[in-house]
Each structure stands twice: as structure tokens, then as C-alpha cells.
Scaffold this motif. Structure first.
Motif, PDB file in Angstrom:
ATOM      1  N   LEU A 267      22.464  32.975  30.456  1.00 16.29           N
ATOM      2  CA  LEU A 267      22.993  33.499  31.708  1.00 16.29           C
ATOM      3  C   LEU A 267      23.932  34.675  31.458  1.00 16.29           C
ATOM      4  N   ILE A 268      24.729  34.590  30.423  1.00 18.19           N
ATOM      5  CA  ILE A 268      25.613  35.707  30.076  1.00 18.19           C
ATOM      6  C   ILE A 268      24.779  36.941  29.739  1.00 18.19           C
ATOM      7  N   ASP A 269      23.714  36.757  28.976  1.00 18.47           N
ATOM      8  CA  ASP A 269      22.815  37.871  28.641  1.00 18.47           C
ATOM      9  C   ASP A 269      22.212  38.476  29.910  1.00 18.47           C
ATOM     10  N   GLN A 270      21.855  37.612  30.857  1.00 23.45           N
ATOM     11  CA  GLN A 270      21.289  38.067  32.129  1.00 23.45           C
ATOM     12  C   GLN A 270      22.311  38.897  32.913  1.00 23.45           C
ATOM     13  N   LEU A 271      23.553  38.450  32.922  1.00 21.48           N
ATOM     14  CA  LEU A 271      24.606  39.163  33.640  1.00 21.48           C
ATOM     15  C   LEU A 271      24.918  40.510  33.000  1.00 21.48           C
ATOM     16  N   VAL A 272      24.939  40.532  31.680  1.00 23.10           N
ATOM     17  CA  VAL A 272      25.183  41.782  30.963  1.00 23.10           C
ATOM     18  C   VAL A 272      24.076  42.788  31.259  1.00 23.10           C
ATOM     19  N   ALA A 273      22.833  42.325  31.242  1.00 26.45           N
ATOM     20  CA  ALA A 273      21.688  43.205  31.544  1.00 26.45           C
ATOM     21  C   ALA A 273      21.788  43.753  32.967  1.00 26.45           C
ATOM     22  N   PHE A 274      22.216  42.922  33.881  1.00 24.77           N
ATOM     23  CA  PHE A 274      22.363  43.341  35.285  1.00 24.77           C
ATOM     24  C   PHE A 274      23.406  44.450  35.397  1.00 24.77           C
ATOM     25  N   MET A 275      24.527  44.297  34.699  1.00 26.10           N
ATOM     26  CA  MET A 275      25.589  45.300  34.751  1.00 26.10           C
ATOM     27  C   MET A 275      25.135  46.625  34.148  1.00 26.10           C
ATOM     28  N   LYS A 276      24.311  46.575  33.113  1.00 25.47           N
ATOM     29  CA  LYS A 276      23.813  47.798  32.487  1.00 25.47           C
ATOM     30  C   LYS A 276      22.913  48.566  33.445  1.00 25.47           C
ATOM     31  N   GLN A 277      22.167  47.826  34.256  1.00 24.57           N
ATOM     32  CA  GLN A 277      21.256  48.460  35.204  1.00 24.57           C
ATOM     33  C   GLN A 277      21.987  48.962  36.444  1.00 24.57           C
ATOM     34  N   ASP A 278      23.101  48.337  36.779  1.00 20.52           N
ATOM     35  CA  ASP A 278      23.838  48.694  37.991  1.00 20.52           C
ATOM     36  C   ASP A 278      25.328  48.694  37.668  1.00 20.52           C
ATOM     37  N   VAL A 279      25.813  49.834  37.188  1.00 25.95           N
ATOM     38  CA  VAL A 279      27.209  49.918  36.739  1.00 25.95           C
ATOM     39  C   VAL A 279      28.195  49.717  37.888  1.00 25.95           C
ATOM     40  N   ASP A 280      27.755  49.997  39.107  1.00 29.87           N
ATOM     41  CA  ASP A 280      28.647  49.800  40.255  1.00 29.87           C
ATOM     42  C   ASP A 280      28.927  48.318  40.529  1.00 29.87           C
ATOM     43  N   SER A 281      28.112  47.459  39.928  1.00 29.27           N
ATOM     44  CA  SER A 281      28.247  46.016  40.173  1.00 29.27           C
ATOM     45  C   SER A 281      29.152  45.329  39.153  1.00 29.27           C
TER      46      SER A 281
END
Length: 230
Positions: free
Chosen positions: A168-182
Motif C-alpha cells: 500500500l505504501i508503494d501504491q501511495l508513493v506511485a500515486f504521488m509521483k503521478q500527481d504531485v498536487d496530491s
């Protein structure tokens, strides 16, 4: 598991009452954790507020049980097995109170607002949380029966929580890389994920207290002994 009988019937009643109150506190904490996950996944601020309000009930139970333990130590001066039970109870309610604090932290996250895409991450958080709730439920059942083998088995459940936590942490990190505003919002979600991971650690602690009471052995740094109980 039977605690053993004493010449003093009143002492038997006091010990059984202590265990009953611990289980009642545990049931309340389990409910708090479950409700906080529901509030998080549904972004239900009213339910999150209820979790906050009810946290005081958990704190009051911890204080009342702790005071009862202190009275027993002062009045009965328990030795050996009885003393181990009182110590196990004192430590258990401390961990339960911290799990309750964790539920309050999750509820605080639930009171924030998230975009549709960010809310999708909350579903994964709830799934991880449900594993932790199940572990807590099982460890309370093991505590009720003072079941050493069950405690040793439940102890291993934390491995699954750790594995899912990492995913889940890996998933969250990937999400932040794709959407820096998030980043700010996802970091908030991440604090909830870490909180859930700690629930597994607290449950492991309670497993150790059960084994300490029954076996008279501190297994905090003895993985071989834990494995031998399976």
C-alpha cells in the motif's frame, strides 16, 4: 482457561472481574477501530466525530482497570501466577488504549476531504484495516481463553499486515509521483496506513502477554520459542 482457585473467594471474583473488564474495553476498542475504517472509506465526518467522542470511554476504562490492578497489588500482594496476570492486564490495557488512539487518528483523516481519485486509495486502506480488526478480534478471544497456541498463531498474522502495508505504501508513493498536487492529501492517508500497521504490532504485544501469563516466559526476543508453540 481457568485461572485457578484461591482460599479467598473474593480474590477469585476480583481476578475474574478484571479479565471481564479488559474484554469489555477490548470490544469497545475493536468497535472504534472498525467504525473509524468505515468513516474513512465512506468519508463520513459524522461517524468520524462519533469515534472521537467515544474515545473518552476507552480512556476511562483504561484508568478504572489500572486503578483496580493497583488496589489488588496493594491489598492482595499477589505472587507468581496471580502477579503475572495483573501485569499482563496492565500491559494489555495500555496497548488497547493506544489502538484506540489509532482509531481516533484514522477518524481525523476521515474528516478531511479527498478527490474521487484519492478516495479510491481509501478502499485499499480499509482492506488493510480489516485485517488488523480481525487480528484484534482474534487476540481478544485468545486473551479470554488464555490460549497460548492461538496467541502464537495470531502473532504470525502481523506478517500479512506488514506485507500489505508495504504494498500500500508503494501504491501511495506511485500515486504521488503521478500527481504531485496530491502529495499533501496522500501523505495524510499514509499516516493512516502507518497507524493501522501499528495495530498489528500492538496485537503481537498482547499475544506475548498471554504467553507470559500462562508460561511465565518473556518471549519478546525469542522467536524460536514462539515457533515451538505452533
Amino acid at each position: 482457561m481457568h485461572l485457578g482457585r484461591h482460599i479467598s473467594e473474593q480474590f477469585n471474583i476480583e481476578l475474574e472481574s478484571l479479565r471481564t473488564h479488559v474484554l469489555a474495553m477490548g470490544g469497545l476498542v475493536e468497535e472504534q477501530l472498525s467504525l473509524s475504517l468505515q468513516a474513512l472509506s465512506q468519508q463520513d465526518s459524522q461517524l468520524a466525530s462519533k469515534v472521537h467522542r467515544d474515545d473518552q470511554k476507552v480512556n476511562q476504562r483504561e484508568m478504572a482497570i489500572g486503578e483496580a490492578c493497583t488496589r489488588i497489588i496493594a491489598k492482595r500482594q499477589p505472587t507468581a501466577r496471580d502477579l503475572r496476570l495483573v501485569i499482563a492486564i496492565i500491559k494489555t490495557i495500555s496497548d488497547l488504549e493506544r489502538i484506540g488512539d489509532g482509531a481516533k487518528k484514522l477518524a481525523r483523516v476521515a474528516q478531511d476531504s479527498f478527490s474521487h481519485a484519492q478516495a479510491g486509495l481509501l478502499v485499499s486502506v480499509e482492506m488493510l484495516g480489516r485485517i488488523a480488526v480481525d487480528m484484534l478480534h482474534q487476540v481478544l478471544d485468545a486473551f479470554a481463553r488464555m490460549d497460548v497456541k492461538a496467541a502464537a498463531q495470531i502473532y504470525q498474522m502481523d506478517k500479512l499486515i506488514d506485507q500489505e502495508h508495504k504494498k500500500l505504501i508503494d501504491q501511495l508513493v506511485a500515486f504521488m509521483k503521478q500527481d504531485v498536487d496530491s502529495i499533501a492529501k496522500v501523505m495524510l492517508i499514509m499516516t493512516g496506513v502507518h497507524t493501522i500497521e501499528r495495530v498489528g504490532d500492538r496485537c503481537q504485544n498482547i499475544c506475548e502477554y498471554i504467553i507470559y501469563f500462562v508460561e511465565g516466559k518473556d518471549v519478546r526476543h525469542d522467536s524460536h520459542y514462539l515457533t515451538s508453540l505452533l
